[in-house]
Design an enzyme around this catalytic site. Structure first.
Site, PDB file in Angstrom:
ATOM      1  N   GLY A 291      13.379  45.651 -63.117  1.00  0.00           N
ATOM      2  CA  GLY A 291      12.563  45.997 -61.948  1.00  0.00           C
ATOM      3  C   GLY A 291      12.591  44.983 -60.825  1.00  0.00           C
ATOM      4  O   GLY A 291      13.632  44.407 -60.516  1.00  0.00           O
TER       5      GLY A 291
ATOM      6  N   GLY B 222      11.335  42.047 -60.766  1.00  0.00           N
ATOM      7  CA  GLY B 222      11.647  40.707 -61.274  1.00  0.00           C
ATOM      8  C   GLY B 222      13.148  40.467 -61.296  1.00  0.00           C
ATOM      9  O   GLY B 222      13.625  39.410 -60.864  1.00  0.00           O
TER      10      GLY B 222
ATOM     11  N   TYR C 219      -5.811  48.042 -62.437  1.00  0.00           N
ATOM     12  CA  TYR C 219      -4.592  47.524 -61.809  1.00  0.00           C
ATOM     13  C   TYR C 219      -4.946  46.927 -60.452  1.00  0.00           C
ATOM     14  O   TYR C 219      -4.590  45.795 -60.123  1.00  0.00           O
ATOM     15  CB  TYR C 219      -3.581  48.658 -61.651  1.00  0.00           C
ATOM     16  CG  TYR C 219      -2.279  48.214 -61.036  1.00  0.00           C
ATOM     17  CD1 TYR C 219      -1.369  47.488 -61.779  1.00  0.00           C
ATOM     18  CD2 TYR C 219      -1.967  48.511 -59.711  1.00  0.00           C
ATOM     19  CE1 TYR C 219      -0.174  47.058 -61.217  1.00  0.00           C
ATOM     20  CE2 TYR C 219      -0.786  48.090 -59.138  1.00  0.00           C
ATOM     21  CZ  TYR C 219       0.112  47.368 -59.895  1.00  0.00           C
ATOM     22  OH  TYR C 219       1.285  46.943 -59.339  1.00  0.00           O
TER      23      TYR C 219
ATOM     24  N   LYS D  86      -4.828  43.019 -59.315  1.00  0.00           N
ATOM     25  CA  LYS D  86      -3.957  42.623 -58.209  1.00  0.00           C
ATOM     26  C   LYS D  86      -4.754  41.968 -57.087  1.00  0.00           C
ATOM     27  O   LYS D  86      -4.247  41.090 -56.385  1.00  0.00           O
ATOM     28  CB  LYS D  86      -3.167  43.830 -57.698  1.00  0.00           C
ATOM     29  CG  LYS D  86      -2.096  44.311 -58.675  1.00  0.00           C
ATOM     30  CD  LYS D  86      -1.086  43.205 -58.989  1.00  0.00           C
ATOM     31  CE  LYS D  86       0.033  43.673 -59.901  1.00  0.00           C
ATOM     32  NZ  LYS D  86       0.992  42.595 -60.227  1.00  0.00           N
TER      33      LYS D  86
END
Lengths: 259, 302
Positions: B54, B56, B193, B197
């Site tokens: 992904g 990364g 999520y 974040k």
């Protein structure tokens, strides 16, 4: 015979919230780590108000605790009307001035108990609707306060959680509120720290635990989302939210390095 | 009520414009072209937590393109080996791989020990590891929610703290945390999520000033939708529709922009023009208004 559960209810803002609830004839379940302090709180509340107080000694930083508390409430089929998530940790030491273990402890204690208790107690709250959830965050959750890095980040997460949860459980007849106070002098150390860092202004902004608790309960029962006790704190909060986060992070960092 | 909301919104935009144009960047970190390749010296290293797939992986590739040696961390050895082989065959860099579950407490310390023992000349730490999806609070187990907290925030806080001595030694150096546009305002259907974040965004802002004197620059990547998996594309199309598709960009682009802007010492990195505009409004408009819109979008068939 309505009940309110206050996690972190033996001292400070939690105890003040419990008192404000007791004044309104709610029976109270207090959860905290220290058994002696719980006993004292129970005695005080039962003496001052004609209500029933249950105490549960549990370390909320442990993942298992929320499950045990949930099970206890379900077994009693507790008529739970209000869940108050007050437990949390903060202080003068924060990221870079405390060890990794303390950092992770703060991260978890400030976020997980609220998330897990709501999760486990939702069925009871649904059953006793209209019901209420009160999460305790902080003004530090409105903008990044560099010197209170992890505290500020976790409190922001709680504000986000409260906003989102409010929409998620609206249809169940559950109202979600979030208390975001400025300085509350629950310990002498907080008073010293506030006066040192924020000076005269910080002192003006501060409210007593009793004021914060009373207002928190009143506004929660009115179904208000954000609760900020004190006029000056409300004004400061407005600016914290409206000004660029970068500026706040910069100013809060500077204010610390001057000392 | 809506009238008042509009007024507040306008006031905000006005103040933001005045403030952002009026005051000099307090950090004066905006000098361009600070890419340091240290040719001849010991080669610089970058550590990418969550670097096997992904965003990364895309970040790792953008770093390899610039001659950085890499340390990739992920849970699965297979995907790590695949990433290593690919990167080493395409670029003249050395790739080390370490298989760790970053949600576990000991991982960061073990990784830091590994780096210290080799005296790695660490120039950049990228905290990309994270977990999220179409299922979130109230449709995920408590264990998964705890995993999300530990992975999305705990791992970044832990790796930054344990690797700080190496980053300090190799200053000027860089930290890139991966937040999300979901960290700018609460999204009901992505409750946890979004909350985690937001904590990453806050953490990055604070950290930037805390590490400024040490000459370590901190950036936070806040992308809109990135189609790293087919189901993200489907979910975005259903919930955000046309505008979501316009906002979306490929992982490769995100990785490239992230690395470029991190080296330019930019604090908040939002890739893509449409996303930038959306991000501005998400942050500028009253939060309650944005959450109501998100809530309505989230209710669309899923």
């Amino acid at each position: 015979m309505q009940y309110a559960l206050v996690a972190g209810g033996s001292k400070g803002i939690g105890y003040a919230i419990a008192s404000a609830l007791a004044r309104r004839k709610f029976n109270v379940v207090l959860v905290a780590r220290n058994k002696d302090e719980l006993e004292t709180a129970r005695k005080n509340l039962e003496r001052n108000y004609q209500i029933h107080v249950e105490i549960l000694s549990a370390d909320l930083s442990q993942p298992a605790s929320a499950g045990i508390i949930g099970k206890w409430c379900h077994e009693k089929n507790l008529p739970l009307k209000i869940l108050c998530n007050v437990s949390g940790i903060g202080g003068e030491k924060d990221y870079l001035s405390m060890p990794l273990d303390d950092t992770l402890y703060m991260l978890r204690l400030n976020t997980e108990p609220a998330i897990a208790l709501v999760f486990n107690l939702l069925p009871l709250l649904r059953k006793n609707k209209p019901s209420y959830i009160l999460n305790v965050s902080s003004m530090a959750g409105f903008a990044p306060i560099s010197i209170k890095n992890i505290y500020s980040a976790t409190k922001s997460a709680i504000i986000f959680f409260s906003y989102a949860l409010r929409y998620q459980v609206k249809k169940d007849g559950i109202s979600v509120s979030c208390l975001c106070p400025g300085p509350v002098f629950t310990k002498p150390a907080i008073q010293t720290d506030t006066v040192k860092k924020l000076g005269w202004f910080g002192k003006q902004m501060a409210v007593t635990a009793e004021q914060a608790g009373e207002m928190a309960v009143r506004k929660t029962l009115q179904g208000k989302l954000l609760i900020i006790p004190g006029m000056l704190a409300s004004i400061v909060s407005f600016f914290l939210r409206i000004l660029p986060a970068r500026l706040i992070a910069f100013i809060t960092y500077r204010s610390n390095s001057e000392n | 009520m809506t009238h008042l909301t509009m007024k507040i919104a306008l006031l905000y935009v006005l103040i933001t414009v005045i403030v952002t144009t009026g005051y000099a960047q307090p950090d004066s970190l905006n000098s361009k072209n600070t890419v340091t390749n240290n040719v001849g010296k010991s080669l610089p290293y970058a550590l990418v937590a969550g670097g096997s797939k992904g965003i990364g992986y895309a970040i790792a590739e953008a770093l390899a393109k610039r001659g950085y040696n890499l340390i990739l961390i992920a849970r699965h050895a297979d995907s790590l080996i695949a990433a290593k082989n690919k990167l080493e065959s395409l670029y003249q860099v050395h790739v080390d791989i370490l298989s760790y579950d970053l949600s576990l407490d000991g991982s960061a310390t073990a990784i830091a020990d590994w780096c210290m023992a080799r005296n790695i000349s660490l120039k950049m730490l990228c905290n990309v590891a994270g977990f999220g999806g179409s299922r979130d609070y109230l449709s995920l187990s408590l264990d998964s929610l705890r995993y999300m907290i530990n992975l999305n925030i705990g791992s970044a806080m832990s790796l930054t703290l344990t690797l700080l001595p190496l980053l300090e030694k190799n200053a000027p150096s860089y930290i890139l945390n991966v937040g999300s546009m979901a960290g700018f305002a609460p999204i009901p259907v992505k409750n946890m999520y979004s909350a985690t974040k937001s904590a990453v965004v806050f953490f990055s802002y604070s950290l930037r000033y805390q590490l400024q004197e040490k000459n370590i620059s901190v950036s936070v990547l806040c992308p809109g939708p990135v189609f790293t998996k087919p189901e993200i594309k489907k979910d975005t199309k259903e919930k955000l529709g046309w505008i979501g598709m316009q906002m979306a960009i490929s992982p490769e682009k995100v990785g490239e922009i992230a690395v470029r802007e991190t080296l330019n010492k930019k604090l908040v990195i939002v890739p893509g023009t449409v996303s930038k505009i959306m991000a501005f409004f998400v942050r500028a408009l009253p939060r309650r208004f944005i959450v109501a819109i998100y809530n309505r979008a989230g209710k669309k068939k899923s």
